[in-house]
Design a protein around this motif. Structure first.
Motif: not given
Length: 131
Positions: A30, A50-51, A53-55, A96
């Motif tokens: 990741r 995709d990671i 976009e999360e932080y 997760d």
């Protein structure tokens, strides 16, 4: 999950380590970030799309601040278990994802993994071999 990835940039910190982790773990990797504890600075060497976009940038700063604080606790852990030698890695297992921090002198290498415990052995082996 959209798990698009990018190549490791040539100017990434510790490019050989990053390439080795990427080769060993593939799309299940990741994040890789390399921090200099005394300078309180870090560089993200690799982050799956995709990671990313999360932080937010602020969240990443807070995470690194926690790693700096953890380095203080690391010294105490080593004192408590002198027969085991230097503390080389800490691992946090979440629902997760799994976070591995490899410690080497004044440097911390943060490795984020998908939530598959079988990734820990290969990730630790690469870090041990290359740090």
């Amino acid at each position: 999950m959209n798990a698009q990835s990018v190549d490791i940039p040539a100017d990434a910190p510790r490019p050989d380590l990053c390439e080795a982790l990427r080769t060993e773990l593939g799309e299940r990797l990741r994040t890789i970030a390399v921090g200099r504890i005394s300078d309180r600075e870090y560089d993200i060497a690799y982050m799956r799309d995709d990671i990313a976009e999360e932080y937010t940038d602020e969240m990443r700063e807070e995470i690194f601040d926690e790693v700096v604080l953890e380095s203080i606790a690391e010294d105490k852990q080593q004192d408590l278990f002198p027969a085991l030698g230097d503390l080389q890695h800490t691992i946090r297992v979440f629902e997760d994802g799994i976070n591995l921090v490899a410690w080497c002198d004044d440097e911390a290498v943060f490795v984020g993994l998908d939530p598959d415990a079988t990734l820990l052995g290969p990730a630790v082996a690469v870090c041990r071999r290359m740090l």
